[in-house]
Design a protein around this motif. Structure first.
Motif, PDB file in Angstrom:
ATOM      1  N   ARG A 249    -104.268  27.201 -13.113  1.00 44.81           N
ATOM      2  CA  ARG A 249    -104.058  27.121 -11.682  1.00 44.81           C
ATOM      3  C   ARG A 249    -104.190  25.856 -11.185  1.00 44.81           C
ATOM      4  O   ARG A 249    -103.692  25.391 -10.107  1.00 44.81           O
ATOM      5  CB  ARG A 249    -104.815  28.190 -10.800  1.00 44.81           C
ATOM      6  CG  ARG A 249    -104.615  29.570 -11.128  1.00 44.81           C
ATOM      7  CD  ARG A 249    -105.660  30.467 -10.665  1.00 44.81           C
ATOM      8  NE  ARG A 249    -105.222  31.819 -10.729  1.00 44.81           N
ATOM      9  CZ  ARG A 249    -105.284  32.704 -11.751  1.00 44.81           C
ATOM     10  NH1 ARG A 249    -105.633  32.227 -12.868  1.00 44.81           N
ATOM     11  NH2 ARG A 249    -104.971  33.940 -11.613  1.00 44.81           N
ATOM     12  N   SER A 252    -100.617  22.494 -12.090  1.00 45.03           N
ATOM     13  CA  SER A 252     -99.310  22.368 -11.337  1.00 45.03           C
ATOM     14  C   SER A 252     -99.428  21.094 -10.600  1.00 45.03           C
ATOM     15  O   SER A 252     -98.263  20.751 -10.378  1.00 45.03           O
ATOM     16  CB  SER A 252     -99.158  23.718 -10.214  1.00 45.03           C
ATOM     17  OG  SER A 252     -99.930  23.565  -9.500  1.00 45.03           O
ATOM     18  N   ARG A 255     -97.622  16.019 -13.463  1.00 46.93           N
ATOM     19  CA  ARG A 255     -96.061  15.660 -13.940  1.00 46.93           C
ATOM     20  C   ARG A 255     -96.142  14.970 -15.171  1.00 46.93           C
ATOM     21  O   ARG A 255     -95.093  14.647 -15.587  1.00 46.93           O
ATOM     22  CB  ARG A 255     -95.348  15.109 -12.586  1.00 46.93           C
ATOM     23  CG  ARG A 255     -95.264  15.771 -11.461  1.00 46.93           C
ATOM     24  CD  ARG A 255     -94.629  15.127 -10.179  1.00 46.93           C
ATOM     25  NE  ARG A 255     -94.588  15.928  -9.111  1.00 46.93           N
ATOM     26  CZ  ARG A 255     -93.712  16.684  -8.714  1.00 46.93           C
ATOM     27  NH1 ARG A 255     -92.639  17.157  -9.706  1.00 46.93           N
ATOM     28  NH2 ARG A 255     -93.833  17.476  -7.786  1.00 46.93           N
ATOM     29  N   ALA A 280     -96.428  27.044 -15.613  1.00 50.65           N
ATOM     30  CA  ALA A 280     -97.159  26.491 -14.246  1.00 50.65           C
ATOM     31  C   ALA A 280     -97.034  24.912 -14.309  1.00 50.65           C
ATOM     32  O   ALA A 280     -97.064  24.372 -12.950  1.00 50.65           O
ATOM     33  CB  ALA A 280     -98.492  26.949 -14.236  1.00 50.65           C
ATOM     34  N   LYS A 281     -96.996  24.188 -15.493  1.00 48.85           N
ATOM     35  CA  LYS A 281     -96.944  22.786 -15.395  1.00 48.85           C
ATOM     36  C   LYS A 281     -95.458  22.189 -14.795  1.00 48.85           C
ATOM     37  O   LYS A 281     -94.719  22.648 -15.333  1.00 48.85           O
ATOM     38  CB  LYS A 281     -97.171  22.438 -16.835  1.00 48.85           C
ATOM     39  CG  LYS A 281     -96.814  20.983 -17.285  1.00 48.85           C
ATOM     40  CD  LYS A 281     -98.038  20.121 -16.863  1.00 48.85           C
ATOM     41  CE  LYS A 281     -98.097  18.519 -17.142  1.00 48.85           C
ATOM     42  NZ  LYS A 281     -96.663  17.754 -16.634  1.00 48.85           N
ATOM     43  N   ARG A 282     -95.702  21.309 -14.132  1.00 49.41           N
ATOM     44  CA  ARG A 282     -94.416  20.683 -13.552  1.00 49.41           C
ATOM     45  C   ARG A 282     -94.127  19.526 -14.371  1.00 49.41           C
ATOM     46  O   ARG A 282     -95.017  18.906 -14.870  1.00 49.41           O
ATOM     47  CB  ARG A 282     -94.635  20.330 -12.075  1.00 49.41           C
ATOM     48  CG  ARG A 282     -94.715  21.439 -11.012  1.00 49.41           C
ATOM     49  CD  ARG A 282     -94.633  20.732  -9.635  1.00 49.41           C
ATOM     50  NE  ARG A 282     -95.727  20.397  -9.095  1.00 49.41           N
ATOM     51  CZ  ARG A 282     -95.965  19.985  -7.944  1.00 49.41           C
ATOM     52  NH1 ARG A 282     -95.152  19.627  -7.012  1.00 49.41           N
ATOM     53  NH2 ARG A 282     -97.257  19.124  -7.594  1.00 49.41           N
TER      54      ARG A 282
END
Length: 427
Positions: A249, A252, A255, A280-282
């Protein structure tokens, strides 16, 4: 504020107080005060050593004070800083041990021999308190594995909170070394240290140039051996723990490049939690699933101890960090557009995927298993994927009537590096 909103807020406060849970003010992250780029204060120096062209400095730093039983208990942490003897500017690497371990001195030295300035430390809530010699704090009053999954009266009572604080402080201490290139610092860890790698990736954002987590994901409630501990908490306590201490959680916010190496049959971090973390990882994220493995990775680029220049847990860690922190070599391959593409005349399922790569692919496989079986007990079977004229890899899975399957693609190159697609069902 309307009467309805006030009423709802009062109900929430009553509920939380009934369970003994502290409610944080909106926007007040309990880690915020440590995200200020300030290194912790070194309170003791334990001497310097030299190892084959590497200088090693051992220190103890002050982490935080805890007021308990009407007295202040300081938390003090042992850390190792290793650097090449040759003067110059070098990329940095924070090395995080797994559950029950202690500061990874040998790995810090091995990375330093390859041109990195490294820092390894003891991690509260993750280390075995009986094994640490120079670290101390209130967290040592708990036996290994205890008091991790709690948020009463607030999240700071969890020993994992201290582990995350120490990880942040270790990063800042590394970043303030005069010979570290601050824009090129990475984080690597295994198991609980992999969790901490993922957690710091989210909390520190673009301050971390690249991360490599071995096994450690987030989304503990989606499928881990720790889920039963999560479920023991009250609903509000669980909500707070997941909000502030669940690495999935948190990620995110990042980047920068992130890699998660996992095992399909891992007894601690199951594929659903791993995949939810990756999704969830951008920005840049990549992954590996080692088929039929439990907390071990035997695919090309994995736990190959025959390699004399392997500083980490996996051979491919060096390839990852050499590219992202030193700018040498080539990036990892990426599997894209992995889809089920109909059925053959005999009823077999056809799948296909493409590969973005700048290195030769030496092996392309598709793995499948019965989706009714438990993750830790599955038998993954492979079929070879063939490259067609359109540049796509094609494979046929010999499914049986009435059985549902999951599948994923896996490719290896000649360095060696192995990457996988996410796992998905066959409709």
């Amino acid at each position: 504020m309307t009467k309805i909103m006030i009423k709802d807020l009062l109900l929430l406060l009553f509920f939380c107080c009934s369970f003994g849970v502290t409610v944080y003010a909106q926007g007040k992250d309990p880690f915020q005060k440590y995200l200020n780029d300030s290194p912790p204060k070194i309170i003791k120096e334990l001497g310097n050593e030299t190892h084959d062209g590497v200088s090693v400095k051992k220190v103890v730093f002050h982490s935080r004070d805890v007021f308990i039983d009407e007295k202040t208990v300081p938390s003090t942490i042992f850390a190792v800083i290793a650097r090449p003897d040759k003067p110059g500017k070098y990329p940095g690497l924070l090395v995080l041990h797994g559950g029950g371990g202690t500061a990874e001195t040998e790995k810090a030295i091995a990375w330093a021999k390859l041109g990195y300035i490294t820092l390894a430390l003891d991690e509260p809530g993750i280390t075995n308190p009986e094994k640490v010699q120079h670290s101390d704090g209130h967290w040592k009053s708990f036996s290994y594995g205890k008091s991790r999954f709690t948020a009463k009266p607030d999240i700071t009572t969890s020993t994992i909170y201290d582990g995350v604080v120490v990880g942040i402080q270790g990063f800042h201490l590394l970043a303030t070394q005069p010979d570290v290139v601050k824009e090129k610092i990475g984080v690597v860890g295994i198991s609980w240290g992999g969790y901490l790698t993922t957690m710091l990736t989210g909390l520190l954002g673009d301050k971390i140039r690249a991360s490599f987590s071995v096994f450690g994901s987030g989304f503990y409630d989606y499928g881990t051996s720790f889920k039963k501990e999560i479920e023991k908490m009250s609903p509000e306590e669980k909500k707070i723990w997941l909000q502030y201490l669940d690495a999935g959680r948190r990620i995110s916010s990042s980047r920068t490049p992130y890699f998660l190496a996992a095992a399909t049959n891992d007894a601690f971090f199951f594929p659903p939690a791993v995949m939810e973390t990756v999704k969830a990882k951008r920005g840049s994220a990549n992954q590996l699933f080692a088929p039929n493995e439990n907390h071990k990775i035997s695919v090309p680029g994995g736990n190959d101890r025959k390699s004399t220049d392997t500083p980490g847990w996996l051979v491919m860690e060096r390839t990852w960090f050499d590219y992202w922190l030193k700018g040498s070599g080539k990036p990892f391959p990426e599997i894209r557009n992995a889809v089920v593409n109909g059925k053959s005349p005999s009823g077999e399922s056809k799948v296909q995927f493409s590969v973005k790569t700048s290195t030769p692919v030496t092996q392309a496989l598709v793995w499948y298993s019965n989706s009714a079986d438990e993750w830790t007990k599955r038998n993954w079977v492979s079929v070879r994927a063939e490259l067609n004229l359109d540049g796509k890899y094609i494979a046929t899975i010999p499914v049986s009537e009435g059985i549902k399957y999951d599948w994923f693609a896996s490719i290896s190159d000649d360095r060696p590096v192995t990457v996988s697609s996410l796992i998905q069902p066959i409709p």
